[in-house]
Write a protein that holds these residues in place. Structure first.
Motif: not given
Length: 321
Positions: A266-294
């Protein structure tokens, strides 16, 4: 040739799984598998030569692994010159897409045993290994290739192959390696808490979600500002995260997001706009162990996100679970 193609296609999914775990790059893995096909078709087009191959799966795995070993040796040089931190190309799928073909046997018990072999965290840790160590570990520990076969791929002795896998195993399980052991339900609970903590704008709630030795890596390929070195420790990761995701809360009308599966986790996919007008696309992956993000792994290099599924108008911030 039609029979050869049919045989090869039956093995393609498993070969892609082998190559992806060895190389950490989907495009490089696909190229390695295509090269495997070319060698297969060239070497075994003669029916007599094909008849001499008793275990086609083993022959293809050995051929593919040798190709991957050559790629790893050259990739190490290229990645030393890479701008900033390097992360693998993420494999992003919708939450409701079901399990991806991964080359493993379909037996549910075996699939459960291999769950901890999936995810960005493993691919990141594998980058620490020498090419020979990585090949030995992936072939033996993930795909159960006997050490005699591993030695054949590496051009070494069986004893040396065992030693390479043992050293790799110690590196993968080292105390500073991001650990991931959470099932999907725990991943969702932790990520919901993570998003809520970033929405609060307060550091303390975020620290309760992060493991004390949490690490954050970001790969922009030089296209956007990103930390050039790993951010280590809950406090440093928390402050960095508030600066990154806190802006999402303040400018929610300019941010689109949704939960996705990133390399099967499970992770997140995001999209926003950079200050110079370019589109920023971001994919964030997570590692989770014993109830916390490692581990938090931010991929924003547009060259590695070309095949992302598009976000829709309903994909707002905060994400809908």
């Amino acid at each position: 040739m039609r029979d050869l193609a049919t045989e090869f296609e039956a093995e393609r999914g498993r070969l892609l799984a082998v190559a992806r775990r060895m190389l950490g790059s989907r495009s490089e893995a696909e190229d390695a598998v295509q090269e495997t096909w070319l060698r297969y078709a060239g070497a075994l087009a003669d029916p007599a030569a094909r008849a001499e191959i008793r275990e086609l799966s083993a022959w293809l795995t050995t051929t593919c692994a040798r190709i991957c070993l050559d790629v790893l040796r050259s990739a190490r040089v290229r990645r030393e010159a890479y701008p900033g931190q390097w992360l693998p190309e993420p494999e992003v799928r919708p939450l409701d897409s079901g399990p991806a073909p991964d080359g493993y046997a379909p037996d549910p018990a075996e699939r459960a045993v291999r769950t901890d072999q999936v995810g960005t965290a493993l691919l990141v840790v594998l980058e620490r290994l020498a090419p020979e160590q990585r090949v030995a570990l992936v072939l033996h520990d993930v795909f159960a290739v006997p050490f005699a076969g591993v030695a054949d791929v590496l051009g070494t002795t069986e004893v040396a192959a065992r030693q390479l896998a043992s050293r790799a195993r110690r590196a993968v399980t080292a105390p500073d390696a991001p650990r991931h052991s959470a099932d999907p339900a725990e991943q969702r609970r932790v990520l919901e808490a993570f998003v809520a903590a970033t929405e609060s704008g307060e550091l303390d709630p975020l620290l309760r979600v992060l493991a004390p030795d949490a690490v954050l890596l970001g790969d922009s390929g030089g296209h956007f500002p990103a930390a050039r070195r790993p951010v280590v420790g809950a406090d440093a990761v928390g402050r960095f995260t508030l600066g990154l995701f806190g802006r999402a809360g303040r400018y929610a009308h300019r941010v689109r997001s949704r939960p996705v599966l990133v390399d099967g986790v499970l992770g997140l996919q995001l999209e926003t706009e950079h200050s110079d007008g370019r589109t920023i696309r971001l994919v964030t992956a997570f590692a989770v162990n014993q109830g916390r993000i490692t581990g938090i792994f931010n991929q924003l290099n547009p060259e590695k996100l070309a095949d992302l599924p598009p976000l829709g108008d309903d994909d707002t911030w905060p994400p809908h679970w």
